[in-house]
Design a protein around this motif. Sequence first.
Motif, PDB file in Angstrom:
ATOM      1  N   TRP A  81       0.915  -1.347  -0.164  1.00 11.98           N
ATOM      2  CA  TRP A  81       0.003  -0.128   0.077  1.00 11.98           C
ATOM      3  C   TRP A  81       0.874   1.304   0.054  1.00 11.98           C
ATOM      4  N   LEU A 123       2.378  10.624  -9.554  1.00 18.22           N
ATOM      5  CA  LEU A 123       1.762  11.064 -10.665  1.00 18.22           C
ATOM      6  C   LEU A 123       1.176  12.372 -10.352  1.00 18.22           C
ATOM      7  N   ALA A 124       0.550  12.521  -9.337  1.00 22.61           N
ATOM      8  CA  ALA A 124      -0.067  13.708  -9.043  1.00 22.61           C
ATOM      9  C   ALA A 124       0.663  15.023  -9.193  1.00 22.61           C
ATOM     10  N   ILE A 147       2.030   1.757  -3.478  1.00 21.54           N
ATOM     11  CA  ILE A 147       0.730   2.259  -4.588  1.00 21.54           C
ATOM     12  C   ILE A 147       0.690   3.845  -4.129  1.00 21.54           C
ATOM     13  N   GLY A 148       0.898   3.965  -2.643  1.00 21.12           N
ATOM     14  CA  GLY A 148       0.517   5.473  -2.367  1.00 21.12           C
ATOM     15  C   GLY A 148       1.469   6.505  -2.978  1.00 21.12           C
ATOM     16  N   THR A 169       1.540  15.727 -12.933  1.00 21.78           N
ATOM     17  CA  THR A 169       0.356  16.192 -13.409  1.00 21.78           C
ATOM     18  C   THR A 169       0.124  17.792 -13.252  1.00 21.78           C
ATOM     19  N   LEU A 180       3.224   5.811  -5.718  1.00 25.05           N
ATOM     20  CA  LEU A 180       3.159   6.016  -7.109  1.00 25.05           C
ATOM     21  C   LEU A 180       2.213   7.159  -7.346  1.00 25.05           C
ATOM     22  N   ILE A 181       0.961   7.061  -6.699  1.00 27.69           N
ATOM     23  CA  ILE A 181       0.064   7.994  -6.923  1.00 27.69           C
ATOM     24  C   ILE A 181       0.362   9.527  -6.581  1.00 27.69           C
ATOM     25  N   VAL A 182       1.155   9.702  -5.544  1.00 26.52           N
ATOM     26  CA  VAL A 182       1.756  11.147  -5.212  1.00 26.52           C
ATOM     27  C   VAL A 182       2.660  11.428  -6.330  1.00 26.52           C
TER      28      VAL A 182
END
Length: 405
Positions: free
Chosen positions: A40, A50-51, A43-44, A54, A46-48
Motif C-alpha cells: 500500500w 503521478l499527481a 501504491i501511495g 500532472t 506512485l499516486i503521489v
Amino acid sequence: MTMAPVSAGDRKTGRDTPPPTEPRGPGRNLREWARRRSSWLLIGALIVVLAVVTVAENSGGSDTAPLSARNPAPNGAMAVAEILRQHGVTVTQSDSFANTTALLSGKPQATVLLYDPNGFLGASQLHRLEGTAGRLVVVAPGFRTLSGLGAGIRNAGVVPTSTTTVEPGCRQADAVAAGTVSGTGGFLYAGAETTCYRPGNGDGGMYAASADGRLVVFGSTELLSNQLLQNEGNAALSLRTLGSAPELIWYLPGIGDVPKDGRAPTLNDLAPPWVGFLGLWLAIVAVLAVLWRGRRLGPLVFEPLPVVVKAAETAEGRARLYQDSRAVARAADNLRAGTLARLAKHFRLGPEASAEAVLDAMARRLDRAPQELRPVVLDHKPHSESELVRWAQSIERIEQEAIAR
C-alpha cells in the motif's frame, strides 16, 4: 562445556529458559508496520508521483484556449504570433475588455484581433473597439457579434464540405498576394465593400472588409491555426492582415466581459419569446394525456403469482410474434441456433462449440463433405415464409439423420 544457570522453578517444571528477545520499541514497531503495509505504501507513493507530475505539467504556463497566441497545440495560434514578433510586430494577448481598452489608449493605431465565438461582447463594447483600434480583425464572428458591429456584414452560410481550397476572386492587395487559402471549416459573409474567397457563385466569401479596411472579417479559424498555417496561402494572408501595424493586441474575451445592466437577468429575460406559448401548449397536451391514459379500463383482476407458462405456449407465442412482424430472418436464425445447440449436445462438443465444429462433426457422422452441408445448414437465408418452411423441413431432416446414425 559451560551450562547456563537454571533456577529452582525451572528445575521443577522441566521447562527450558527461552532465548532473550529484542526489546520492543518505537523503531521496531514502525518497521513491522511498514513491512506489513509495504504494498500500500508503494501504491501511495506512485499516486503521489503521478499527481505531482500532472500538476507540474498543467501549471507550466501552457495556454489551451483555442486560437490563443500562447497555445502551441494544433488549435492554437502561437506560430503566427511568433512569426509576427520576429518581423518586429509587438504582440500582446489580452483576456479582458478593460485591459484591451487600456492598451488601446496608449496605442491608438494598433491592430486588434478579436475571437469571440461565444458572443460575450455587447454592441457598445464592439463599437468602442472598432472606433479606437487602427484595424479590427474579427475571426469567425457569430450573429450576435455581427449585429453588434453594425457594419452591414451578415452571415452567408458555410463553405461546402467538398471545397478544400478557395481562390481570392477579388482585387484586395492582401488576398491577391496570399493567393489560394484553405477552405476547411470556413464560414461565409456578405454585405461588405470587399468580399474575397467565394467558393461558389454566391455573394458570400471567407474574407470580408469595409471600404476603408479598418474592419476585416476572417471566416475561418484554420487560417490562423498552428495546424494549417503552413498550407496554401494561409500564412501570407494572416501575416499581411495582422502585421499591417507595429502593434497587435490579441483579444480573446471571457465570461467576465459580458456587459452588466445593473441587475441579474430573470428567467423571463433569458427565455426566448416563444417559450410562453410553447409552455401553455405543452401544459394542455399534458392534461389531455393524463385524462387519456389515466381513465379506468375496468376493475382490477387479482391473479396469484408466479404464473407458470408452458414452454410450448412460449414458443408458439414467440412464433406468432415473428409471423406478425414478418421476421423471417430472425426466425431462421433461431431455428439454426436451436439445431446447432442440439447437435452439439448430441455429439458432446460442449456448450462453447462453434458452428464450424458442429458442421464438421455432422459431416463425419453423415459421411458427407462439409462443403455440401454448409449451404443448407449455415449459409442459407430464406426471404419468404414459404421458403422458411421448406428450409426448416430440410434442416430438420438433416438433424434427424445425424442423430439417427
